[in-house]
Design an enzyme around this catalytic site. Sequence first.
Site, PDB file in Angstrom:
ATOM      1  N   GLU A 149      -8.823  -9.984   4.363  1.00  0.00           N
ATOM      2  CA  GLU A 149      -9.053  -8.433   3.979  1.00  0.00           C
ATOM      3  C   GLU A 149     -10.435  -8.443   3.123  1.00  0.00           C
ATOM      4  O   GLU A 149     -10.660  -9.710   2.499  1.00  0.00           O
ATOM      5  CB  GLU A 149      -8.434  -8.250   2.717  1.00  0.00           C
ATOM      6  CG  GLU A 149      -8.928  -6.388   2.262  1.00  0.00           C
ATOM      7  CD  GLU A 149      -7.501  -5.694   2.002  1.00  0.00           C
ATOM      8  OE1 GLU A 149      -6.144  -6.240   1.603  1.00  0.00           O
ATOM      9  OE2 GLU A 149      -7.766  -4.917   1.119  1.00  0.00           O
ATOM     10  N   SER A 185       0.889  -0.718  -0.110  1.00  0.00           N
ATOM     11  CA  SER A 185      -0.012   0.003  -0.245  1.00  0.00           C
ATOM     12  C   SER A 185       1.428   1.633   0.450  1.00  0.00           C
ATOM     13  O   SER A 185       0.386   2.345  -0.162  1.00  0.00           O
ATOM     14  CB  SER A 185      -0.723  -0.277   1.076  1.00  0.00           C
ATOM     15  OG  SER A 185      -0.079  -0.838   2.808  1.00  0.00           O
TER      16      SER A 185
HETATM   17  N1  LIG Z   1      -5.329   4.178   1.793  1.00  0.00           N
HETATM   18  C1  LIG Z   1      -5.075   2.381   1.834  1.00  0.00           C
HETATM   19  N2  LIG Z   1      -6.415   1.737   2.906  1.00  0.00           N
HETATM   20  C2  LIG Z   1      -6.286   0.171   2.329  1.00  0.00           C
HETATM   21  O1  LIG Z   1      -6.963  -0.007   3.694  1.00  0.00           O
HETATM   22  C3  LIG Z   1      -5.721  -0.281   1.196  1.00  0.00           C
HETATM   23  C4  LIG Z   1      -5.397   0.634   0.755  1.00  0.00           C
HETATM   24  N3  LIG Z   1      -5.041   1.981   0.501  1.00  0.00           N
HETATM   25  N4  LIG Z   1      -4.440   0.151  -0.470  1.00  0.00           N
HETATM   26  C5  LIG Z   1      -4.097  -1.458  -1.305  1.00  0.00           C
HETATM   27  C6  LIG Z   1      -5.400  -1.778  -0.680  1.00  0.00           C
HETATM   28  C7  LIG Z   1      -6.907  -1.461  -1.007  1.00  0.00           C
HETATM   29  N5  LIG Z   1      -7.836  -1.398  -0.511  1.00  0.00           N
HETATM   30  C8  LIG Z   1      -9.405  -0.958  -0.722  1.00  0.00           C
HETATM   31  C9  LIG Z   1      -9.339  -0.358  -1.503  1.00  0.00           C
HETATM   32  C10 LIG Z   1     -11.144  -0.023  -1.583  1.00  0.00           C
HETATM   33  C11 LIG Z   1     -12.004  -0.568  -0.878  1.00  0.00           C
HETATM   34  C12 LIG Z   1     -13.253  -0.179  -0.930  1.00  0.00           C
HETATM   35  O2  LIG Z   1     -13.455   1.058  -0.751  1.00  0.00           O
HETATM   36  N6  LIG Z   1     -14.224  -1.306  -0.825  1.00  0.00           N
HETATM   37  C13 LIG Z   1     -15.674  -0.510  -0.576  1.00  0.00           C
HETATM   38  C14 LIG Z   1     -16.333  -2.080  -0.691  1.00  0.00           C
HETATM   39  C15 LIG Z   1     -16.968  -2.110  -1.493  1.00  0.00           C
HETATM   40  C16 LIG Z   1     -18.490  -3.645  -1.969  1.00  0.00           C
HETATM   41  O3  LIG Z   1     -19.548  -3.216  -0.850  1.00  0.00           O
HETATM   42  O4  LIG Z   1     -18.373  -4.811  -2.328  1.00  0.00           O
HETATM   43  C17 LIG Z   1     -16.318  -0.047   0.511  1.00  0.00           C
HETATM   44  O5  LIG Z   1     -16.962   0.700   1.047  1.00  0.00           O
HETATM   45  O6  LIG Z   1     -15.052  -0.376   1.409  1.00  0.00           O
HETATM   46  C18 LIG Z   1     -11.656  -1.785  -0.324  1.00  0.00           C
HETATM   47  C19 LIG Z   1      -9.895  -2.296   0.280  1.00  0.00           C
HETATM   48  C20 LIG Z   1      -7.653  -1.971   0.715  1.00  0.00           C
HETATM   49  N7  LIG Z   1      -5.993  -1.944   1.014  1.00  0.00           N
HETATM   50  C1  LIG Z   2      -4.029  -3.791   4.646  1.00  0.00           C
HETATM   51  C2  LIG Z   2      -2.908  -4.635   4.537  1.00  0.00           C
HETATM   52  C3  LIG Z   2      -2.925  -5.955   4.956  1.00  0.00           C
HETATM   53  C4  LIG Z   2      -1.182  -4.549   3.211  1.00  0.00           C
HETATM   54  O1  LIG Z   2      -1.338  -5.529   2.474  1.00  0.00           O
HETATM   55  C5  LIG Z   2      -0.809  -3.420   2.332  1.00  0.00           C
HETATM   56  O2  LIG Z   2      -1.031  -2.299   3.260  1.00  0.00           O
HETATM   57  O3  LIG Z   2       0.138  -3.720   1.394  1.00  0.00           O
HETATM   58 MG   LIG Z   3      -0.269  -5.092   0.730  1.00  0.00          MG
END
Ligand SMILES: Nc1nc(=O)c2c([nH]1)NC[C@@H]1CN(c3ccc(C(=O)N[C@@H](CCC(=O)O)C(=O)O)cc3)CN21
Ligand SMILES: CC(C)C(=O)C(=O)O
Ligand SMILES: [Mg+2]
Length: 286
Positions: free
Chosen positions: A203, A66
């Site tokens: 996750e 990330s």
């Molecule tokens: N700043 C940041 N935080 C993170 O947690 C993160 C990153 N970057 N980069 C790598 C991944 C990408 N991640 C993510 C990015 C977006 C969502 C997201 O917006 N998910 C929707 C859910 C959608 C659904 O309902 O299917 C949400 O509203 O949370 C989730 C994980 C987790 N990781």
């Molecule tokens: C959110 C965690 C599990 C991760 O893989 C990351 O920060 O890259």
């Molecule tokens: Mg990662």
Amino acid sequence: MTHVSPARKQSEKALYGGTGSRRITVRDIAAAKERAEKWPMLTAYDAMTASVLDQAGIPVLLVGDSMGNCHLGYESTVPVTMDEMTLLSAAVVRGTRRALVVGDLPFGSYQEGPVQALRNATRLVKEAGVGAVKLEGGERSAHQIELLVQSGIPVMAHIGLTPQSVNAYGGYPVQGRGEEAAQQLLRDAKAVQDAGAFAVVLELVPAELAAEVTRSLHIATVGIGAGPDCDAQVLVWTDMAGMTDGRVPRFVKQYAQLRQGLGDAARAFAEDVVGGAYPAEEHSFH
Ligand SMILES: Nc1nc(=O)c2c([nH]1)NC[C@@H]1CN(c3ccc(C(=O)N[C@@H](CCC(=O)O)C(=O)O)cc3)CN21
Ligand SMILES: CC(C)C(=O)C(=O)O
Ligand SMILES: [Mg+2]
């Protein structure tokens, strides 16, 4: 005869709130599962931030890929390279004394197979000094996990939403919904445990499913958007501290507003310079 001091024999009392000054190891993580003790994990990408989190008692720091979107200005984690991971992982190790530092294997550094995974994981261990590595995938990554563990490199697995596959998902959707997807997640969890992983990130999976996985495994589960019943919880530090620009995922809880605070500090400095209030007499030499 070798003398083993009581301090050396003494095991860590608690992962968070423990008083031990030696570095946390994967054995301490296993012991915490035995005690049914919950623990926190945060990401870190630089020595200064890592030292703050280490001194706050966070027992496990993840140098997450990330860093791609949080630290290096990329759109996602996909472009992150082994050179970038190695540089920033070494900085986090240098900034910490107690935390177990886990380095993410970036996209493309282990998908070719176990030998490629071992070559790149070895680089993170030797050049950066990490205590463990993390890679994405359940059944599909089991052979990589097996060779790393056999070679003496502790592995944290990562199943459910695996962000390196963003181009295949077309976004970041919740995983494990529906009976078939839930069964696949359980198989993935068992596969990484059998391959020798010491912990597994879950996750973006339904809370009930994460609870079932946590009950059925003897290794620690680390949740992110996976409900309250995992053994541990991880967040990206910039999300947790309110430093991330723009929208954060729904699972994030912000415990500070550092972005606002840093912006306020920068504006106050700028106004002092423009208005002549800084530097004052006490900041000057004669
Ligand atoms: N700043 C940041 N935080 C993170 O947690 C993160 C990153 N970057 N980069 C790598 C991944 C990408 N991640 C993510 C990015 C977006 C969502 C997201 O917006 N998910 C929707 C859910 C959608 C659904 O309902 O299917 C949400 O509203 O949370 C989730 C994980 C987790 N990781
Ligand atoms: C959110 C965690 C599990 C991760 O893989 C990351 O920060 O890259
Ligand atoms: Mg990662």
